[in-house]
Design an enzyme around this catalytic site. Sequence first.
Site, PDB file in Angstrom:
ATOM      1  N   TYR A 281       0.936  -1.242   0.025  1.00  0.00           N
ATOM      2  CA  TYR A 281       0.101   0.025  -0.021  1.00  0.00           C
ATOM      3  C   TYR A 281       0.786   1.213  -0.188  1.00  0.00           C
ATOM      4  CZ  TYR A 281      -3.185   3.862   1.672  1.00  0.00           C
ATOM      5  OH  TYR A 281      -3.675   4.835   1.951  1.00  0.00           O
TER       6      TYR A 281
ATOM      7  N   GLU B 220     -13.955  -0.807   6.198  1.00  0.00           N
ATOM      8  CA  GLU B 220     -13.843   0.327   5.456  1.00  0.00           C
ATOM      9  C   GLU B 220     -15.109   0.507   4.672  1.00  0.00           C
ATOM     10  OE1 GLU B 220     -10.203   1.731   3.696  1.00  0.00           O
ATOM     11  OE2 GLU B 220     -11.416   2.280   1.926  1.00  0.00           O
TER      12      GLU B 220
ATOM     13  N   ARG C 266       1.609   7.069  -6.779  1.00  0.00           N
ATOM     14  CA  ARG C 266       0.479   7.987  -6.909  1.00  0.00           C
ATOM     15  C   ARG C 266       0.711   9.294  -6.674  1.00  0.00           C
ATOM     16  NH1 ARG C 266      -5.089   6.743  -3.639  1.00  0.00           N
ATOM     17  NH2 ARG C 266      -3.405   6.817  -1.844  1.00  0.00           N
TER      18      ARG C 266
ATOM     19  N   ARG D  75     -11.504  13.484   1.693  1.00  0.00           N
ATOM     20  CA  ARG D  75     -12.270  12.670   2.392  1.00  0.00           C
ATOM     21  C   ARG D  75     -13.904  12.497   1.643  1.00  0.00           C
ATOM     22  NH1 ARG D  75      -9.342   9.559   5.562  1.00  0.00           N
ATOM     23  NH2 ARG D  75      -7.818  10.841   6.769  1.00  0.00           N
TER      24      ARG D  75
HETATM   25  C1  3EB Z   1      -7.601   6.139   5.574  1.00  0.00           C
HETATM   26  O1  3EB Z   1      -8.591   6.940   5.817  1.00  0.00           O
HETATM   27  C2  3EB Z   1      -8.308   4.758   5.291  1.00  0.00           C
HETATM   28  O2  3EB Z   1      -5.463   5.281  -0.332  1.00  0.00           O
HETATM   29  O3  3EB Z   1      -6.894   6.080  -1.650  1.00  0.00           O
HETATM   30  C3  3EB Z   1      -9.412   5.302   2.764  1.00  0.00           C
HETATM   31  C4  3EB Z   1      -9.729   5.990   1.162  1.00  0.00           C
HETATM   32  C5  3EB Z   1      -7.882   4.695   2.701  1.00  0.00           C
HETATM   33  C6  3EB Z   1      -8.482   5.912   0.215  1.00  0.00           C
HETATM   34  C7  3EB Z   1      -6.539   5.861  -0.678  1.00  0.00           C
HETATM   35  C8  3EB Z   1      -7.185   5.145   1.655  1.00  0.00           C
HETATM   36  C9  3EB Z   1      -7.631   5.575   0.602  1.00  0.00           C
HETATM   37  O4  3EB Z   1      -6.442   6.561   5.646  1.00  0.00           O
HETATM   38  C10 3EB Z   1      -7.433   4.305   4.271  1.00  0.00           C
END
Ligand code: 3EB
Length: 324
Positions: A140, A318, A147, A213
Amino acid sequence: MISSTLHSCTEEDAAPPPGGAFRMAAVEFRSAPASLELGEGHVAMTVPMARPGEPGHRETWWCEEPPEIGAAGGIRFALGDEVAFCAATIEHRSVYAPVVERRYREVFDFLEGHGYRRLLRVWNFIETINAANADGLEVYRDFCKGRSDAFAAHPEFYNSMPAATGIGTTGSGISFFLLAVKDTEVRHIENRRQTPAYRYPERYGPRSPSFARATAMTARRGEPPTLFVSGTASILGHETVFEGDIEKQCATTADNIAELIANCYGPSKALADVDTVKAYVRHAHHVPFVQAFCEATFGGAALAVFNVDICRGDLLVEIEAVVG
Ligand code: 3EB
């Protein structure tokens, strides 16, 4: 302008939703190898998401006019007048950052070249997401590095990071798909309860995750926006809370989503007004609880629950959502 439907793979799509008569893309989430093809007038994608004994779910993206579909390098696209759907797959690698950067830049160049100036929503599906790559970096984090470097090379997108999901897949390699718009008004929203992901401290990886978010899209002036809520987890500030407790992780995640809905709509909408929900669950034995939790929390939303790994080893669940 753009809308989605979510069905079991065994059901035909119902009538097209308001705001879209033509399929742009059909994405099937099920136990099958990853694939990305040009179907009849739309892009057809399969994302491996194991849920033993279940047929999986099909997410269809609809637009108002027949899209132009095609391929450019490794990209498959469906272009509407205002919205583009783009997807790409990356085969298994021992280190991902360079190829993720290249593929993302290819997509960004393509979008800019065709006048799609703003990202609306991105989904990333990452194999063995919590395993170490050949350099000992978690896959990840390796993905986030590539990215982030691609975003850094595209200031317009860097300064306007959209809602995203970054999640495991049971297939091999990495795939992603995204929506981008030309002139439609989009507003990216952060969560007062959480540190912006792009400002996570370095202990979570050499480059922070590149996403907001939530993203609100106003298709027609005077109408309420559509809210795309990112994959959301049991994180407060930048820290995972309630390690090992599925019930409390679900409750915290729902509270985080409620905060984003309140930010976008004020008191006029709440969790029960959500239209579509996808939940990702690390352990198969938690699936029934999460399914029941989502049914109770999100009213009559179309719901899909998957069993895949999640980007932090201590996250059990999630949840992402669309509010119409
Ligand atoms: C977080 O809040 C949980 O890497 O695109 C959530 C949404 C999360 C998108 C991403 C990762 C991603 O960090 C993980």
